[in-house]
Design an enzyme around this catalytic site. Sequence first.
Site, mmCIF file in Angstrom:
data_model
loop_
_atom_site.group_PDB
_atom_site.id
_atom_site.type_symbol
_atom_site.label_atom_id
_atom_site.label_comp_id
_atom_site.label_asym_id
_atom_site.label_seq_id
_atom_site.Cartn_x
_atom_site.Cartn_y
_atom_site.Cartn_z
ATOM 1 N N ASP B 7 13.296 4.910 -35.446
ATOM 2 C CA ASP B 7 14.627 4.393 -35.133
ATOM 3 C C ASP B 7 14.516 2.876 -35.269
ATOM 4 O O ASP B 7 14.033 2.202 -34.362
ATOM 5 C CB ASP B 7 15.003 4.787 -33.699
ATOM 6 C CG ASP B 7 16.376 4.249 -33.302
ATOM 7 O OD1 ASP B 7 17.229 4.084 -34.188
ATOM 8 O OD2 ASP B 7 16.570 3.977 -32.103
ATOM 9 N N GLU B 68 16.111 6.263 -39.652
ATOM 10 C CA GLU B 68 17.570 6.269 -39.508
ATOM 11 C C GLU B 68 18.202 5.329 -40.513
ATOM 12 O O GLU B 68 17.739 4.208 -40.720
ATOM 13 C CB GLU B 68 17.983 5.865 -38.092
ATOM 14 C CG GLU B 68 19.492 6.025 -37.908
ATOM 15 C CD GLU B 68 19.925 5.827 -36.468
ATOM 16 O OE1 GLU B 68 19.417 6.543 -35.587
ATOM 17 O OE2 GLU B 68 20.765 4.951 -36.218
ATOM 18 N N ASP B 141 15.148 4.377 -27.284
ATOM 19 C CA ASP B 141 14.769 4.204 -28.688
ATOM 20 C C ASP B 141 13.735 5.255 -29.094
ATOM 21 O O ASP B 141 13.719 5.716 -30.223
ATOM 22 C CB ASP B 141 14.174 2.809 -28.924
ATOM 23 C CG ASP B 141 15.028 1.726 -28.325
ATOM 24 O OD1 ASP B 141 15.716 1.038 -29.088
ATOM 25 O OD2 ASP B 141 15.025 1.589 -27.087
#
Lengths: 175, 175
Positions: B7, B68, B141
């Site tokens: 991420d 991502e 996260d």
Amino acid sequence: MRVLGVDPGLTRCGVGVVEGVPGRPCTLVAYYVVHTDPEDELPLRLLHLDRSLTDLVAEHRPDAVAVERVFSQHNVRTVMGTAQASGIAVLAGARAGLPVQTYTPSEVKAAVTGSGQADKAQMTMMVTRLLRLPEPPRPADAADALALAICHVWRGGTRSKLAAAAERARGGRTR
Amino acid sequence: MRVLGVDPGLTRCGVGVVEGVPGRPCTLVAYYVVHTDPEDELPLRLLHLDRSLTDLVAEHRPDAVAVERVFSQHNVRTVMGTAQASGIAVLAGARAGLPVQTYTPSEVKAAVTGSGQADKAQMTMMVTRLLRLPEPPRPADAADALALAICHVWRGGTRSKLAAAAERARGGRTR
């Protein structure tokens, strides 16, 4: 000092290498445009860009790297790729242990033409004149990269030496 | 298959490693949050992120990396740093010779919760449940990175194997 400038882009990434000292005309060393194929997957494209920039840094052994700072106000369709390419460019300089400085487009324009609002044609003309080239560098991505390198010699080169001296005087940070 | 999910973020970058096969519960291998100091210069931050991700890939030897995908619609103040961090993450996987797949936040949410509109709390709860963790991963996260890895095991893992087979059948591309 020798500076390698990068005008970051994922499809076309301009690279320009100049040599000079603040306030004096710079000399052209070389310029390139690194291309990656928009049809290729992102990992391949970033890998190709990383290898090309790493190779050019190793080949030209600059004293510093200057990279154009990317803003989100740019073309929304391409800004993510440009931001990723700029990250790769900054990393390539940092991995080689070089000081890396970023400049906004207006800073580069002001340094090279005297006006932060200069257009592309004016920038290309000034780069051609300042480096005493027989004709404008082609394509324009290369001219922008050369302008970044000139800007750093004239502005940032001095600034980062001062910053380094200040850092040494403070005892430095090792991280 | 073992997947390392990222991420991306410049200040906090979540990393999650899971193992599993499509349609079956995944197993947690490890998770981390790589921090960089906003006070540090960009080159140092990207270098620290690159080294940390490269080390984690070397340590966990995943079969694939899932990152991502960043959109320019995100928070304008931080989106450039996030895009640069995502470029570094994709590059870290590609440099290790691994397949790297990017997923939109909605794809990850849909894969893990069944809804592309799931909120953060719902995502964290599902990741905790799917990996049979005694408590939610902290900070968030890390949960998002684990969700990406789970998403790739369930969706992309299969997809990239099919893609690779199709590529081999076509004679492949070597570039």
